[in-house]
Scaffold this active site. Sequence first.
Site, PDB file in Angstrom:
ATOM      1  N   ASP A 146     103.485  53.700  35.263  1.00  0.00           N
ATOM      2  CA  ASP A 146     102.601  53.895  36.413  1.00  0.00           C
ATOM      3  C   ASP A 146     102.974  52.889  37.500  1.00  0.00           C
ATOM      4  O   ASP A 146     103.523  51.835  37.204  1.00  0.00           O
ATOM      5  CB  ASP A 146     101.150  53.669  35.959  1.00  0.00           C
ATOM      6  CG  ASP A 146     100.159  54.191  36.998  1.00  0.00           C
ATOM      7  OD1 ASP A 146     100.593  54.901  37.923  1.00  0.00           O
ATOM      8  OD2 ASP A 146      98.961  53.891  36.876  1.00  0.00           O
ATOM      9  N   GLU A 147     102.658  53.204  38.739  1.00  0.00           N
ATOM     10  CA  GLU A 147     102.944  52.299  39.864  1.00  0.00           C
ATOM     11  C   GLU A 147     104.392  51.826  39.834  1.00  0.00           C
ATOM     12  O   GLU A 147     104.677  50.640  40.000  1.00  0.00           O
ATOM     13  CB  GLU A 147     101.998  51.083  39.836  1.00  0.00           C
ATOM     14  CG  GLU A 147     100.530  51.412  39.803  1.00  0.00           C
ATOM     15  CD  GLU A 147      99.940  51.775  41.164  1.00  0.00           C
ATOM     16  OE1 GLU A 147     100.722  52.059  42.100  1.00  0.00           O
ATOM     17  OE2 GLU A 147      98.703  51.797  41.266  1.00  0.00           O
ATOM     18  N   LYS A 200      96.759  59.883  40.531  1.00  0.00           N
ATOM     19  CA  LYS A 200      97.918  59.492  39.729  1.00  0.00           C
ATOM     20  C   LYS A 200      97.608  59.328  38.245  1.00  0.00           C
ATOM     21  O   LYS A 200      98.286  59.872  37.389  1.00  0.00           O
ATOM     22  CB  LYS A 200      98.465  58.161  40.243  1.00  0.00           C
ATOM     23  CG  LYS A 200      99.590  58.334  41.229  1.00  0.00           C
ATOM     24  CD  LYS A 200     100.204  57.006  41.530  1.00  0.00           C
ATOM     25  CE  LYS A 200      99.362  56.228  42.440  1.00  0.00           C
ATOM     26  NZ  LYS A 200      99.605  55.726  43.639  1.00  0.00           N
ATOM     27  N   THR A 201      96.575  58.535  37.965  1.00  0.00           N
ATOM     28  CA  THR A 201      96.276  58.224  36.573  1.00  0.00           C
ATOM     29  C   THR A 201      95.937  59.492  35.803  1.00  0.00           C
ATOM     30  O   THR A 201      96.319  59.655  34.649  1.00  0.00           O
ATOM     31  CB  THR A 201      95.117  57.220  36.491  1.00  0.00           C
ATOM     32  OG1 THR A 201      95.333  56.220  37.470  1.00  0.00           O
ATOM     33  CG2 THR A 201      95.031  56.588  35.128  1.00  0.00           C
ATOM     34  N   GLN A 206     103.371  53.070  49.060  1.00  0.00           N
ATOM     35  CA  GLN A 206     102.358  52.081  48.702  1.00  0.00           C
ATOM     36  C   GLN A 206     102.962  50.836  48.068  1.00  0.00           C
ATOM     37  O   GLN A 206     102.280  50.091  47.371  1.00  0.00           O
ATOM     38  CB  GLN A 206     101.341  52.694  47.743  1.00  0.00           C
ATOM     39  CG  GLN A 206     100.439  53.714  48.411  1.00  0.00           C
ATOM     40  CD  GLN A 206      99.305  54.147  47.509  1.00  0.00           C
ATOM     41  OE1 GLN A 206      98.428  53.362  47.187  1.00  0.00           O
ATOM     42  NE2 GLN A 206      99.318  55.397  47.100  1.00  0.00           N
ATOM     43  N   ARG A 209      92.187  54.241  51.967  1.00  0.00           N
ATOM     44  CA  ARG A 209      91.040  53.923  51.092  1.00  0.00           C
ATOM     45  C   ARG A 209      89.790  54.641  51.575  1.00  0.00           C
ATOM     46  O   ARG A 209      88.820  54.765  50.851  1.00  0.00           O
ATOM     47  CB  ARG A 209      90.733  52.415  51.064  1.00  0.00           C
ATOM     48  CG  ARG A 209      91.822  51.498  50.538  1.00  0.00           C
ATOM     49  CD  ARG A 209      92.359  51.934  49.243  1.00  0.00           C
ATOM     50  NE  ARG A 209      93.586  52.683  49.434  1.00  0.00           N
ATOM     51  CZ  ARG A 209      94.226  53.322  48.474  1.00  0.00           C
ATOM     52  NH1 ARG A 209      93.752  53.295  47.239  1.00  0.00           N
ATOM     53  NH2 ARG A 209      95.319  54.004  48.715  1.00  0.00           N
TER      54      ARG A 209
END
Length: 732
Positions: free
Chosen positions: A216-217, A37-38, A247, A590
Amino acid sequence: MHPLLSKQLDLLNEPQKESVLHGKDPLLILAGAGSGKTRVITTRIAYLIGAEQIHPASILAVTFTNKAAAEMKERVEKMAPGSSRVMIKTFHSFGAWLLRLNAELMGLKPSFVIYDDKDAVELLRTIYPDQPRNELKVYASLISKAKDECLSPSDNLKEVSNDPRFPEYYAKYEEKLRRVGNADFGDLISLPVRLLKEHDEVRKRIRQRFRAILVDEYQDTNRAQDMLLEQLVGPENRLCVVGDDDQSIYRFRGARVENILSFEKRFPDTKVIRLEENYRSTGHILAAASAVVNNNQGRLGKTLWTQKGDGEKPRVLYFSDQREETAYVTDLLKDKRYEETAILYRTNAQSKSFEDCFRKNNIPYRLVGNLSFYEREEVKDCLAYLSLLLNNADEVAMRRIINKPTRGVGAGAISKIDPFLDDTDDVLEAIKLSLPHQRGKAKKSLEEFTAAYARPLWDDEKDSLAYYIRQFLDRFSLMEHYRGRDRAEGTTREDNIHELINSASEYRGTTEELVRFMEEQGLNPPSHDETEHVQGVTLITMHNTKGLEFERVIITGMEEGLFPRGGGDIYENEEDTEEERRLFYVAVTRAMKELYMTSCRFRPRYGRLEESWPSRFLNELPAEHISESAPYDDFGGSSSSKEQDPWNESQDVSYPEAGKLDIPQGGGKVLGGYSVGTRVYHDDYGNGVVFNVIQNGGHLVINVQFESGKTAVLMPEFCSHKLEKLAHDEWQ
DNA sequence: AGCCTCTTTATTTTT
DNA sequence: TAAAGAGGCT
């Protein structure tokens, strides 16, 4: 093509490149777990600067945590010199920035400091001194909840709480806080919303300043943050949000998945891009994660895929108790792959058994999370001393420090100050006015106290802020006080204060710089995780793992009631379960290569050893993608056989319509004294009616519809202390 | 002001 | 069980 852009694009694969380049605004990027994502955001920033020729200073990127902001800054700075002028902030620090510019307009002191939750409780205590702290805590959290929804005391607060006293508490709190001129965390979002809504000029200016906004998020935004975005984004502004609805695990603190689910509707012509390639996990792990989260209703839906091979199947292990669970994990760690391994759990308390065992076996570990540096009393004390220096109206700060170190100013002396606080907002002035009424040690101390505040602090401004803070605190002999306590208690308070002061050494000695320092302390305190740099096995809550990855992940405590969590004996509504399922999805994704999931039949809870069933999530794992040990034999057979699943039967129950309390006709079979139509009272949930009774795995299970609209699955034998059968006409 | 004892209550966490 | 809060006592 701009060199920045081509460099960033090289890092992306073809479909991503296409999406990021040709994405029209508004842009909703649904990025699955492990999709980078980042990196996508930084690429987008490079694209805006390079191809769209937007000036870096006209770009605003918003994140949730300081950590995420720092990470993004680092990446953006790597891109090129000019791009460091992109403003990258958390929602809260952006709000603070905006408020600093317009403080007076919003009724804040230009030097306002930021109150945290505990300060809010103390502020309420100055208004309601006789109420027990616990009760005020409830109101403080309701107030912060209301602010998360951007609701003022004058709005309809019924959605936040039905407590008839709440509006009054909120109104008085708000009035006092405005009089003090400080801000709480909620204000940092809700006041900017009001500012932009009510002041056309400011809104125009800000919209011109920030041509492009990236979030973001996004799935973690609450109502107020989303409203702030709506104010920031006009027809001329570019908006790009990145998030993963699967998420969203922070509903409990106000995050609304609805924001991302309804984004397309609210922002017309939105272009949606799905990033579905996962770069982290191997096939079986990804398949397991996808299958589980697929059980959720409220989601936009993605199909994750990976170029990696199948890898190993995730392993599900059943134990009889915690001792076996820790022993198994300890055995696994014989291979000494400490740094590659993370042990995940739902509640912090679960770390204890692992810590004990690891200490005994000399296994190095690092415990992530908990205990914030600024929860430390002494640091809060120092900041309160400085806060009162900036703002003489800060009654919360005054009460905190007036008798610390103890200087003979007890309840009696303070009660003599109180009446003067009605006449003046300046608490130092009130203390002075009370002096003729004070006597003895208290009088002398209060004289010294006010005198210490009256003396000017800055001289020629040659030294750093750290120097002046040290000078100032010395006026109150704080260091000696804490040195004494350290000696008596074996603590390191003095060191902590030195650490705080040292972090001020990069600031100059002026009031403006002190304000800046205080804001930094409030919004972005240096992390003080002593175990941060320790090498070893990672012990961490599932919530804390967001954004992290590990070669080997062990998810522990896969038991009904613990994960998904129920209130000890009650299983909550479907929405809560979906959030827990998303948390499970986060936990599973994860893992890069190896995944273990463990479940114990008995686990101590509130001092008692309680029996529980394997988590329903384990049953949702597709058999072809996992390998499973035999579950505890009392449940009979393997838990993958659906007939034996203790939940299978109750899942078929048709629930009454939400919010409607249909009282079913009595009759039918009577089990353990319960039958359909039995009225009950539950300590936490109130009156309810049984609408289904079953016998399952040797346990009596009842489904109850409560007046509140909540439905619950209860096991009377485990919650008899909270559950009561009522006579037919006896509602409480 | 500090100590002692009785009572209450048990997620997840950022800013 | 155990940790934190409340309240009373010296």
